[in-house]
Structure formats: structure tokens, C-alpha cells
Design a protein around this motif. Sequence first.
Motif, mmCIF file in Angstrom:
data_model
loop_
_atom_site.group_PDB
_atom_site.id
_atom_site.type_symbol
_atom_site.label_atom_id
_atom_site.label_comp_id
_atom_site.label_asym_id
_atom_site.label_seq_id
_atom_site.Cartn_x
_atom_site.Cartn_y
_atom_site.Cartn_z
ATOM 1 N N ALA A 32 29.236 40.566 47.759
ATOM 2 C CA ALA A 32 30.663 40.701 47.454
ATOM 3 C C ALA A 32 31.325 39.333 47.312
ATOM 4 N N TYR A 33 30.971 38.394 48.198
ATOM 5 C CA TYR A 33 31.571 37.051 48.148
ATOM 6 C C TYR A 33 31.254 36.361 46.830
ATOM 7 N N GLN A 34 30.024 36.446 46.388
ATOM 8 C CA GLN A 34 29.652 35.816 45.117
ATOM 9 C C GLN A 34 30.394 36.459 43.951
ATOM 10 N N ALA A 35 30.541 37.775 43.988
ATOM 11 C CA ALA A 35 31.269 38.467 42.924
ATOM 12 C C ALA A 35 32.739 38.059 42.908
ATOM 13 N N ILE A 36 33.332 37.884 44.095
ATOM 14 C CA ILE A 36 34.733 37.461 44.189
ATOM 15 C C ILE A 36 34.896 36.048 43.642
ATOM 16 N N CYS A 37 33.979 35.154 44.040
ATOM 17 C CA CYS A 37 34.060 33.761 43.594
ATOM 18 C C CYS A 37 33.852 33.645 42.079
ATOM 19 N N ASP A 38 33.055 34.524 41.509
ATOM 20 C CA ASP A 38 32.849 34.497 40.058
ATOM 21 C C ASP A 38 34.153 34.756 39.314
ATOM 22 N N VAL A 39 35.067 35.502 39.940
ATOM 23 C CA VAL A 39 36.346 35.833 39.295
ATOM 24 C C VAL A 39 37.458 34.881 39.737
ATOM 25 N N TYR A 40 37.520 34.588 41.029
ATOM 26 C CA TYR A 40 38.658 33.827 41.557
ATOM 27 C C TYR A 40 38.307 32.400 41.977
ATOM 28 N N SER A 100 40.581 29.130 45.911
ATOM 29 C CA SER A 100 41.862 29.832 45.929
ATOM 30 C C SER A 100 41.617 31.313 45.712
ATOM 31 N N TRP A 101 42.424 32.169 46.357
ATOM 32 C CA TRP A 101 42.207 33.586 46.134
ATOM 33 C C TRP A 101 43.061 34.132 45.004
ATOM 34 N N GLY A 102 44.071 33.424 44.559
ATOM 35 C CA GLY A 102 44.813 33.787 43.364
ATOM 36 C C GLY A 102 45.489 35.140 43.454
ATOM 37 N N PRO A 103 46.299 35.487 42.450
ATOM 38 C CA PRO A 103 46.959 36.800 42.422
ATOM 39 C C PRO A 103 45.970 37.906 42.061
ATOM 40 N N ILE A 104 46.225 39.112 42.561
ATOM 41 C CA ILE A 104 45.374 40.264 42.272
ATOM 42 C C ILE A 104 46.186 41.246 41.440
ATOM 43 N N GLU A 105 45.810 41.389 40.188
ATOM 44 C CA GLU A 105 46.577 42.230 39.278
ATOM 45 C C GLU A 105 46.277 43.717 39.473
ATOM 46 N N ASP A 106 45.022 44.061 39.718
ATOM 47 C CA ASP A 106 44.667 45.465 39.930
ATOM 48 C C ASP A 106 43.403 45.515 40.779
ATOM 49 N N GLU A 107 42.935 46.740 41.044
ATOM 50 C CA GLU A 107 41.764 46.884 41.913
ATOM 51 C C GLU A 107 40.471 47.067 41.133
ATOM 52 N N THR A 108 40.402 46.478 39.939
ATOM 53 C CA THR A 108 39.173 46.581 39.142
ATOM 54 C C THR A 108 38.649 45.222 38.679
ATOM 55 N N ALA A 109 39.333 44.126 39.039
ATOM 56 C CA ALA A 109 38.934 42.808 38.534
ATOM 57 C C ALA A 109 37.545 42.410 39.019
ATOM 58 N N VAL A 110 37.192 42.802 40.236
ATOM 59 C CA VAL A 110 35.857 42.521 40.780
ATOM 60 C C VAL A 110 35.159 43.870 40.961
ATOM 61 N N PRO A 111 34.364 44.283 39.976
ATOM 62 C CA PRO A 111 33.772 45.622 40.023
ATOM 63 C C PRO A 111 32.973 45.911 41.295
ATOM 64 N N TYR A 112 32.298 44.885 41.846
ATOM 65 C CA TYR A 112 31.518 45.147 43.051
ATOM 66 C C TYR A 112 32.424 45.506 44.224
ATOM 67 N N VAL A 113 33.586 44.852 44.321
ATOM 68 C CA VAL A 113 34.520 45.180 45.401
ATOM 69 C C VAL A 113 35.111 46.575 45.182
ATOM 70 N N THR A 114 35.386 46.932 43.931
ATOM 71 C CA THR A 114 35.853 48.285 43.631
ATOM 72 C C THR A 114 34.829 49.315 44.091
ATOM 73 N N ALA A 115 33.560 49.049 43.772
ATOM 74 C CA ALA A 115 32.485 49.955 44.191
ATOM 75 C C ALA A 115 32.343 49.979 45.707
ATOM 76 N N LEU A 116 32.537 48.838 46.333
ATOM 77 C CA LEU A 116 32.440 48.737 47.790
ATOM 78 C C LEU A 116 33.516 49.590 48.461
ATOM 79 N N VAL A 117 34.734 49.534 47.933
ATOM 80 C CA VAL A 117 35.829 50.347 48.481
ATOM 81 C C VAL A 117 35.491 51.832 48.360
ATOM 82 N N LYS A 118 35.007 52.243 47.207
ATOM 83 C CA LYS A 118 34.663 53.655 47.008
ATOM 84 C C LYS A 118 33.551 54.100 47.947
#
Length: 523
Positions: free
Chosen positions: A343-351, A355-373
Motif C-alpha cells: 500500500a505504501y509503495q502504491a501511495i508513493c507512486d501517486v503522491y 507530501s501527502w497532497g490533496p485527496i480528490e476522491d477514493e479511487t486515486a490509489v486503486p490498491y488502497v481502494t481495494a484495501l478499504v473494500k
Amino acid sequence: MIASKLHLNSFLHGEDITASSLLLTALAFAGLASIAYVILTEAYRSKVRLPNIPGPTGLPIVGNFYQLNPDPAETLHQWSKKYGGVYQIMLGTMPVVVFSSMQAAREVFIGQGGSLIDKPKFYTFHSVLSSVASSIGTTPWSESTKRRRKTAATAMNRPAVASYLPFIDELTRDLIADLWKKGQDGTVAFDPRHSLSRTITDLTLTVNYGARLPDDDALLEEIIDVEDGLSRIKCPLGSSQDFMPIMRWSPFNEKSAVAKEINRRRLIFLNKFSSELEDRVEKGIEKPSIQSNCLKDPDVRLDKVDLLGISMSMVSGGLDTMVNTLAWSIGTFALRPDIQEKAYQAICDVYGKESWGPIEDETAVPYVTALVKECLRTFCVLRLSLPRATWKDVQYGDIFIPKGTTVFLNAWGCNRDESVYGPDVNVFRPERFLEDPDLPHAAYGFGTRMCAGFHLANRQLYVMILRLLWSFKIELSKEDADNNWRMRALEDVTEPWHLAAIPPSYKVRFVSRNAGALKEMLE
């Protein structure tokens, strides 16, 4: 003198005979009354049992109620393997149709959603506890329910939830700062549940009333304790007297007294928050919130009871589901560093890592979306969704469910459906939702009366889990004695009869991944 004594002895002997006769008569009458009650009850239960719907044989008077031990949701799931995805049980004198198959649940709760908009009335919750108002999810269908649900749905749809992102970010930042401080950057292991409870309570109050939770531990503990007591009563199987009316007269049953006290305590803090909001609105210093929008919008025709019901939904929903879902998830992450790293690597690939930056929606990092589900599916903290009642007749294949029937959605069973999730259904594997992004889960229920706040809940979970895994490595305690716990959703739930599935207590360490970047973000 002798004659008097004989007369007295005879009189006393007669009294003994009379008392014994009365006692025997009373016992005989009680025995006959009990037999008559059993016969009449069994005749009634036989009459109301739904024809042509299979189900387990119950016991006299109580039906299947006590056969649901030790874990009702899992027992219902196991019964579905014998009786099918749709079957009936008897709770006392009440027939209940159980949906424990994903396909059947979706076809009926979504396909015939208009037939399942009603809610059953339970004696302890609706007649004793909810003396003034009840939450949206527990209220039988009416024009008032319709108004409240429409308002709540508008206040928690995707555009509205996007406007709450600053609140979610602010409170997530406070949560991370609290975890970092309490854990002294990973050197101290502790249980994060108190921090999670404060954050979620704070967030629900902010979204609902437009004001943060006061820095008052006594108030927080009161809210948590009241909502826990409420959950025990609100549980579909929380009180035997709901299904066996004779138990309401038992001198040893304290359910009604406890329910009245819980209601009294709850109304104190809810009325306090409402009064403070009305004062802010009058002074023109309120912030955007669900309640303030309702108070100021002339087109919103909600009275004080309606508004109170929305408030009850917001506060209860957060503590029942969000806190426990996050507690299960954090404990699992500590046991699964492989998932954390992915999950950390997937987050860093996007953000990025700085910096953690703004989060526009809950699909920007697909692995985190899958993790939540997968967290929602695996832990499924609301295992038995709040019961429904059929508003109209329901026909599903050969099964006919008449209007007015109580219906249980066994979300736990649906989320363990091997025909949907495969043979590894009991394995925590987020990748299943990457392999099939349209894979469903039943954590929020289905259909018209599903959880009205699911958009808000998804956004909260996504943001909080993403920020937590970007900020920390979540590790086990260095003390072996602290690590004697697991996060097995079935075996390790602490109170299976509770409305929400509560994980075991545990201690973990929150070790910053990049202390400099984290400090900069928090400042």
C-alpha cells in the motif's frame, strides 16, 4: 378448659388443611395455566410460520432464539448451507426470513427494493428506549422517515461528501499527530481505540453540527458508553423480550429499565449540541453542516423530532461501524507488513514520499481502494444489517414472503459467499477487488434502506487508511506478552451478540516512515 383446647387444636388443624388446599390449588392452577400458555403459543407459532419456506426446527416458546449461540451471524451462515440462501427461523412467536446468499440478497433487496423499505418494531428499542425519536435506520417507513432519509441522502451524497474533505483531512491530521505523540514515534506500544473513538466522534459532530467535539474526556466517555449501551439494545437479537412477550413481566429482566436510562442520557448530550447550534445560527456564526442547512433552508420541512433522528443516525453510525472497522484494520496491518508495504509503495507512486497532497476522491490509489473494500468485507462489523420489514408482498422464485414479515440480511454470510469470493473467502486478500473492481460486498446493506452514509464512510476510510500507511509503519509491540492476539474475524470477535463486531484488545507501535516529512505535514 379441656374442651377449649380441643376446639383450638381442631381449629388450628383446620387452618392447616385449608392453607395446604389453597397452596395445592394455586400450584395446580399455575401448572394448568402454563400448559395452556404453551399449547396456545405453539398453536399460534404454527399458524404464523410461513409455508413452503425451509428452516431449522425450533424449541417450544423460544423458537430458534437460543440455538443461535455462540455467534448468531455465523450460525445463520452455517444454516444457509443446509437450508439454502433464503430460509426462515422462528424467534419466539415471530417468523423471520433470512437472506444469507449474495445473489438472493441483491436480487431482492435491490431488484425489489420498494418492497423492503419498512422496518419492524421491536418492543425494547421502539416502545421503551425511543420515546422521542429514533435513528433513520431503525424507524418504520412513514412520511417523516421519507423526509429524513431524503435530507440525509442529499447531505451525504458524493458532492456533499467532497465538501467535507477539509474536515476529514483536519481530523485525520489530528489523529496522526495524536498517535505519533502517544506512541513517542514508535517507542511505546498502545491500543489506538481511544484515539479512533475521539476522532470519529469529533468528525460526526463536525459534519452534523458544524462544531468540533469539546476537549472534554468526560463528555467523550459518556457518548461512547451511551452509544455502546444503545448498540446492545439496537442489535436485532439484543433482547429476548422482543420475541417472547411473557418475558416483559419477569421481575429479573432489567432490559426496560436500562433502555429508559440510556435514552435519558443520550437526549441530554444531543439536546445540548442542538441548542448550541441553534444559538450559533441565531448569531450568524455557524459553519456549514447537515443540521444548519436544515435549519436555514425553507424548503426542508423537518421538525425537531426529524432533526433529532438524523443526529442519532450520525453519532451511532460512526461509533458502531467506523471505529471498529479501523480497529480491525490497524491490527491486521500490524500482522501483515507485506500489505502495508504494498500500500505504501502504491501511495508513493501517486503522491510521493515527501507530501501527502490533496485527496480528490477514493479511487486515486486503486490498491488502497481495494484495501478499504477488503476491510469492509472481511470484518463486516455490522454482521446482521438492521432488520427490514416487507412493505409489500415479495416473490422470489418459489418463496413467497407476505407483507409485514421481518427480514434479516445476514451481511456476514453474504460476505462469506464462496460462489462470489472463491475458496479463499476467509483469507484477507485486497487483490480480489483489483482483479474484479465490480465485486460487491454487503457491509452497507443493499437497496433503498441501505446505509445512507456509505459515501461518507468510504471517503473517511480511504483518507484515514491512506494517511496512516503513508505516515507510519504499524508494528507489533516489542513485548511478546503484548502480542498474544490475532485478527481472525470469526474466531477473535469479542462479543458476537453485540450489534457491531468488536476486535480483541491489542497494542501496536506507530513508527514514522519519514519523520521530517511527517512533521512538516502536521505543522
